[in-house]
Design an enzyme around this catalytic site. Structure first.
Site, PDB file in Angstrom:
ATOM      1  N   LYS A 285      -1.928  -2.984   5.104  1.00 18.41           N
ATOM      2  CA  LYS A 285      -1.012  -2.989   3.954  1.00 18.41           C
ATOM      3  C   LYS A 285      -1.805  -2.641   2.707  1.00 18.41           C
ATOM      4  O   LYS A 285      -2.361  -3.505   2.029  1.00 18.41           O
ATOM      5  CB  LYS A 285      -0.333  -4.354   3.798  1.00 18.41           C
ATOM      6  CG  LYS A 285       0.914  -4.292   2.900  1.00 18.41           C
ATOM      7  CD  LYS A 285       1.984  -3.422   3.515  1.00 18.41           C
ATOM      8  CE  LYS A 285       3.182  -3.242   2.613  1.00 18.41           C
ATOM      9  NZ  LYS A 285       4.154  -2.289   3.155  1.00 18.41           N
TER      10      LYS A 285
ATOM     11  N   SER B 280       8.347   0.324   5.317  1.00 21.36           N
ATOM     12  CA  SER B 280       8.338  -0.992   4.683  1.00 21.36           C
ATOM     13  C   SER B 280       9.774  -1.457   4.462  1.00 21.36           C
ATOM     14  O   SER B 280      10.523  -1.629   5.416  1.00 21.36           O
ATOM     15  CB  SER B 280       7.528  -0.942   3.386  1.00 21.36           C
ATOM     16  OG  SER B 280       6.686  -2.062   3.286  1.00 21.36           O
TER      17      SER B 280
END
Length: 623
Positions: A209, A415
């Protein structure tokens, strides 16, 4: 002495009177100019009600100005008209993908169209999935035995992808083309923040991430490089394969090292145009006049005998849309809800996803009895986790009402974009879709050291240890722990959602999650999507799931007020008839760098999740 004061006073009064008169005169002139524009617009709009005439045996000039998108940013009709009337270039022009596909498909069957000309000089950004759909439409157009010409002074990588599907590719003898490949290079602010004495507080889950890396590092982490290189390489391989096939050349013809290019470049004495010709990228080098004559040889001249017998993309679009029949109000519908842009909390205009506004569109589809199933058409890198969940809940409500939902992923559905898609009855992705990035983060800055350096301090009392929490005070380690636990719970909710909807275990999801980005073709292999395809595939599947054999499609949009409809109709006809002067791009390389850095900062500054928790893929933009 008094006479001197009186004279000075009179002078200032006179100056003020003159300035006040000038101000009023200027404002009145501006007002009159606006009135004349409106009157002219209404008159021209009434004239433009007449059908657009398509010249017989003409060339359709597909001049695409701007970025290819699945939904345009909302623009005030008057601002759009005034910009065109004053010959001002749009700052960020956009072209609707569905319009381009419709124009090419219609032109294939239109006996009035004899050839297609690709003028790609102003084509901007476009995901490979969008370029692929246009390319497939061009290949289908060729079945009509009508030639396609691509012409340009130069070709960018995106422009050349479409040009490669033409029967004849012409390049200006002074022109050039180069292939950059795909890359993701960002700006990093860690050292700058340290110089500002700002404290960066990051809370995240996911090895890959990397959305927060620009604020905590001065370079890309090895994990981010590994993940990004994987999907970028897969996308580049798709580009090379498809272009090589269209041109009938080998994939090895692409030069991926400076040494390879330099060796070939030296053989043509540093001439970009000759390089393009010698290695098969273009068919001929022609000046603008030579290109014009080549096309005239096929379609003839226009009515004045000087120009090409042709019709522009915008005018042809108006012509075919004027020929359209109204949708049957009785027929069953497959509703299409577009979710394009960053996901933000609240209500947002078209071109950005608002949790409340997009949820409202899904709710409209649920409450519309003629809509039997829905396609959620997603092009988003994510954003607010809360807003994503609000949208996902409405998807669930649609399904509970008996209406199937099919998610179709465009260039990106990563996402938060994946969050809102995960619960669909079926998920389609393009082979080049950027998806996954299943992970969340939270981030904010505190400036206690910055303020201390300036001699500014914060102090006081509160009834709890939570009181006074803010950007001017040091973050308590226990508060950091609380925030991190909240992020971890959010991540667990995300992978639990995916596990439940995709019939996987949480461990299986976690293995392919951790914020890692995947390309569509790989996403299908690992179970994140069901099929590879595009919007039409999703529409057909949505119809099948609802057992519809006869149906129309209906884009679900927020209805315009009567006033908005009036001005839209007034200015729409006028703007189509205004052509601004050609202007070369004015951005310098340095200005582009500053714009990119500013965009990265602005993106974070505009985040508005109520908990400060985000499911966003900042690396899903490619350059």
């Amino acid at each position: 002495m008094s006479s001197g004061k009186s004279w000075t006073k009179s002078l200032f009064v006179g100056i003020w009177t003159a300035l006040n008169f000038s101000r009023k005169l200027f404002l009145n002139l501006v007002f009159l100019f606006v009135v004349f524009l409106i009157i002219g617009a209404i008159g021209m709009a009434s004239q433009n009600k007449k059908p657009v005439s398509v010249p017989s045996g003409s060339a359709l000039v597909l001049k695409l100005k701007g970025n290819i998108v699945i939904q345009k940013q909302a623009v005030d009709p008057f601002e759009e008209f005034a910009a065109e009337a004053l010959e001002q270039e749009e700052e960020n022009p956009e072209v609707l993908l569905q319009n381009v596909l419709e124009v090419i498909e219609h032109a294939k069957q239109d006996d009035r169209i004899k050839a297609l000309v690709l003028d790609l000089s102003k084509l901007g950004g476009a995901g490979l999935d969008k370029l692929r759909q246009i390319a497939l439409a061009l290949e289908d157009f060729k079945q009509s035995d009508k030639p396609i010409y691509a012409t340009g002074d130069y070709y960018s990588q995106n422009q050349y992808y479409l040009a490669s599907h033409a029967d004849h590719i012409y390049l200006n003898p002074m022109g050039y083309l180069m292939f950059d490949g795909y890359g993701r290079f960002g700006t990093y602010f860690k050292s700058a923040l340290e110089k500002l004495k700002a404290q960066t507080h990051v809370f995240k889950v996911g090895t890959y991430k990397s959305a927060v890396e620009p604020f905590i590092r001065d370079d890309m982490s090895e994990q981010a490089k590994e993940a990004n290189k994987a999907w970028l390489s897969a996308m580049w391989d798709q580009y090379k394969t498809q272009v090589a096939e269209a041109r009938g050349i080998e994939k090895s013809n692409f030069d991926e090292t400076l040494d390879d290019f330099l060796a070939k470049f030296e053989q043509v004495n540093g001439d970009f145009a000759q390089y393009a010709l010698q290695y098969g990228w273009v068919d001929a080098l022609k000046s603008r006049e030579e290109v014009k004559q080549a096309i005239i040889d096929v379609v003839g001249t226009n009515t004045n005998g000087k120009g090409v017998n042709a019709i522009s993309y915008k005018r042809y679009l108006r012509a075919i849309q004027g020929d359209k029949q109204f949708n049957n109000p009785i027929a069953n519908k497959v509703g299409i809800v577009v979710a394009k842009g960053t996901i933000m909390n609240g209500n947002k205009k078209a071109g950005t996803i608002g949790g409340d506004s997009t949820a409202a569109l899904l709710r409209r589809a649920r409450q519309n009895d003629s809509v039997k199933s829905v396609v959620l058409y997603v092009d988003s890198p994510g954003g607010s986790a809360f807003a994503s969940e609000v949208i996902r809940q409405e998807v669930e409500n649609l399904q509970a009402s008996g209406k199937p939902v099919v998610a179709v992923m465009s260039s990106a559905a990563a996402s938060g974009g994946y969050w809102i898609s995960a619960g669909a009855d079926k998920i389609y992705a393009a082979p080049a879709t950027i998806t996954g990035s299943i992970g969340i983060f939270g981030m904010f800055f505190t400036f206690e050291n910055t303020l201390d350096y300036l001699g500014i301090h914060t102090d006081g009392v509160g009834t709890t240890e939570f009181s006074g929490f803010g950007v001017s005070r040091t973050l308590d380690p226990k508060m950091s722990q609380i925030l991190q636990l909240g992020i971890e719970q959010g991540y667990d909710k995300f992978i639990s959602l995916v596990a439940d909807k995709r019939n996987m275990s949480k461990a299986e999801v976690d293995q392919i999650a951790q914020g890692r980005v995947w390309i569509g073709s790989t996403a299908k292999d690992i179970g994140l999507v069901d099929e590879l395809g595009y919007l039409q595939d999703g529409i057909e599947t949505a119809a099948e799931l609802a057992n519809l054999s006869d149906y129309d499609t209906l884009y679900i949009k927020k209805p315009l007020s009567r006033t908005q409809e009036f001005w839209r109709d007034v200015f729409r006809g006028v703007s189509a008839s205004l052509d601004g002067a050609f202007k070369m791009p004015k951005d310098s390389a340095l200005l582009s760098l500053f714009k990119q850095a500013s965009a990265d900062i602005e993106q974070v500054a505009n985040f508005n999740d109520p908990r400060g928790v985000y499911a966003h893929c900042i690396m899903c933009d490619i350059q």
